[in-house]
Design a protein around this motif. Sequence first.
Motif, PDB file in Angstrom:
ATOM      1  N   ASP A  20       0.829  -1.204   0.000  1.00 40.05           N
ATOM      2  CA  ASP A  20       0.000   0.000   0.000  1.00 40.05           C
ATOM      3  C   ASP A  20       0.870   1.263   0.000  1.00 40.05           C
ATOM      4  O   ASP A  20       0.521   2.265  -0.619  1.00 40.05           O
ATOM      5  CB  ASP A  20      -0.945   0.012   1.200  1.00 40.05           C
ATOM      6  CG  ASP A  20      -2.052  -1.031   1.076  1.00 40.05           C
ATOM      7  OD1 ASP A  20      -2.267  -1.536  -0.046  1.00 40.05           O
ATOM      8  OD2 ASP A  20      -2.693  -1.334   2.099  1.00 40.05           O
ATOM      9  N   GLN A  21       2.006   1.209   0.692  1.00 34.31           N
ATOM     10  CA  GLN A  21       2.924   2.352   0.670  1.00 34.31           C
ATOM     11  C   GLN A  21       3.436   2.601  -0.751  1.00 34.31           C
ATOM     12  O   GLN A  21       3.538   3.743  -1.195  1.00 34.31           O
ATOM     13  CB  GLN A  21       4.112   2.099   1.606  1.00 34.31           C
ATOM     14  CG  GLN A  21       3.764   2.163   3.075  1.00 34.31           C
ATOM     15  CD  GLN A  21       4.971   1.937   3.959  1.00 34.31           C
ATOM     16  OE1 GLN A  21       6.081   2.283   3.590  1.00 34.31           O
ATOM     17  NE2 GLN A  21       4.750   1.365   5.132  1.00 34.31           N
ATOM     18  N   GLN A  22       3.741   1.507  -1.463  1.00 29.46           N
ATOM     19  CA  GLN A  22       4.222   1.647  -2.839  1.00 29.46           C
ATOM     20  C   GLN A  22       3.133   2.237  -3.741  1.00 29.46           C
ATOM     21  O   GLN A  22       3.408   3.094  -4.581  1.00 29.46           O
ATOM     22  CB  GLN A  22       4.697   0.301  -3.367  1.00 29.46           C
ATOM     23  CG  GLN A  22       5.965  -0.181  -2.691  1.00 29.46           C
ATOM     24  CD  GLN A  22       6.308  -1.625  -3.020  1.00 29.46           C
ATOM     25  OE1 GLN A  22       5.440  -2.409  -3.396  1.00 29.46           O
ATOM     26  NE2 GLN A  22       7.580  -1.965  -2.863  1.00 29.46           N
ATOM     27  N   LEU A  23       1.909   1.790  -3.554  1.00 31.85           N
ATOM     28  CA  LEU A  23       0.786   2.345  -4.336  1.00 31.85           C
ATOM     29  C   LEU A  23       0.598   3.827  -4.037  1.00 31.85           C
ATOM     30  O   LEU A  23       0.362   4.635  -4.938  1.00 31.85           O
ATOM     31  CB  LEU A  23      -0.505   1.576  -4.042  1.00 31.85           C
ATOM     32  CG  LEU A  23      -0.597   0.162  -4.600  1.00 31.85           C
ATOM     33  CD1 LEU A  23      -1.850  -0.534  -4.071  1.00 31.85           C
ATOM     34  CD2 LEU A  23      -0.590   0.176  -6.117  1.00 31.85           C
ATOM     35  N   LEU A  24       0.709   4.177  -2.774  1.00 32.72           N
ATOM     36  CA  LEU A  24       0.578   5.573  -2.369  1.00 32.72           C
ATOM     37  C   LEU A  24       1.681   6.421  -2.999  1.00 32.72           C
ATOM     38  O   LEU A  24       1.433   7.526  -3.499  1.00 32.72           O
ATOM     39  CB  LEU A  24       0.614   5.693  -0.846  1.00 32.72           C
ATOM     40  CG  LEU A  24       0.433   7.083  -0.255  1.00 32.72           C
ATOM     41  CD1 LEU A  24      -0.899   7.682  -0.680  1.00 32.72           C
ATOM     42  CD2 LEU A  24       0.537   7.037   1.259  1.00 32.72           C
ATOM     43  N   ALA A  25       2.898   5.893  -3.004  1.00 34.11           N
ATOM     44  CA  ALA A  25       4.019   6.612  -3.615  1.00 34.11           C
ATOM     45  C   ALA A  25       3.758   6.853  -5.106  1.00 34.11           C
ATOM     46  O   ALA A  25       4.073   7.918  -5.648  1.00 34.11           O
ATOM     47  CB  ALA A  25       5.313   5.839  -3.411  1.00 34.11           C
ATOM     48  N   ILE A  28       1.305   9.827  -5.563  1.00 36.55           N
ATOM     49  CA  ILE A  28       1.767  11.187  -5.285  1.00 36.55           C
ATOM     50  C   ILE A  28       2.952  11.609  -6.155  1.00 36.55           C
ATOM     51  O   ILE A  28       3.392  12.751  -6.078  1.00 36.55           O
ATOM     52  CB  ILE A  28       2.106  11.378  -3.788  1.00 36.55           C
ATOM     53  CG1 ILE A  28       3.220  10.446  -3.343  1.00 36.55           C
ATOM     54  CG2 ILE A  28       0.876  11.208  -2.932  1.00 36.55           C
ATOM     55  CD1 ILE A  28       3.690  10.685  -1.918  1.00 36.55           C
ATOM     56  N   ARG A  29       3.445  10.687  -6.987  1.00 37.38           N
ATOM     57  CA  ARG A  29       4.546  11.034  -7.886  1.00 37.38           C
ATOM     58  C   ARG A  29       4.018  12.016  -8.932  1.00 37.38           C
ATOM     59  O   ARG A  29       2.935  11.817  -9.481  1.00 37.38           O
ATOM     60  CB  ARG A  29       5.073   9.776  -8.575  1.00 37.38           C
ATOM     61  CG  ARG A  29       6.260  10.046  -9.484  1.00 37.38           C
ATOM     62  CD  ARG A  29       6.867   8.778 -10.024  1.00 37.38           C
ATOM     63  NE  ARG A  29       7.524   8.076  -8.923  1.00 37.38           N
ATOM     64  CZ  ARG A  29       7.427   6.763  -8.728  1.00 37.38           C
ATOM     65  NH1 ARG A  29       6.718   6.025  -9.537  1.00 37.38           N
ATOM     66  NH2 ARG A  29       8.044   6.194  -7.716  1.00 37.38           N
ATOM     67  N   PRO A  30       4.753  13.078  -9.213  1.00 43.31           N
ATOM     68  CA  PRO A  30       4.261  14.048 -10.198  1.00 43.31           C
ATOM     69  C   PRO A  30       4.162  13.411 -11.587  1.00 43.31           C
ATOM     70  O   PRO A  30       4.953  12.522 -11.911  1.00 43.31           O
ATOM     71  CB  PRO A  30       5.311  15.162 -10.181  1.00 43.31           C
ATOM     72  CG  PRO A  30       6.485  14.636  -9.447  1.00 43.31           C
ATOM     73  CD  PRO A  30       6.042  13.456  -8.655  1.00 43.31           C
TER      74      PRO A  30
END
Length: 86
Positions: A20-25, A28-30
């Motif tokens: 989930d942290q990877q999905l969140l990253a 939020i990546r531009p």
Amino acid sequence: MSTPTLEKVVQDAKRLPLEDQQLLAELIRPPKTIEQLAAEQGIKPFDFAEARRAAVGIWPEDESLDDFTLWLRESRKDRAPEREID
């Protein structure tokens, strides 16, 4: 309800499972710029001089734009009429 601080959001994000942290990253990546997308796809800026050179001989130089327009209209008569979009 108060707005969470950035610190609180980061703390909560760290508690998420790694997947989930990877999905969140990713979220939020531009986004990539047009230039980055074009480079990835091997698309280069349009070269007008090259296009002009490539167009040499497609249409006889001694015929006018009016001749071309007439030819184009005549060639389109063989096609089925375009449908109107509602």
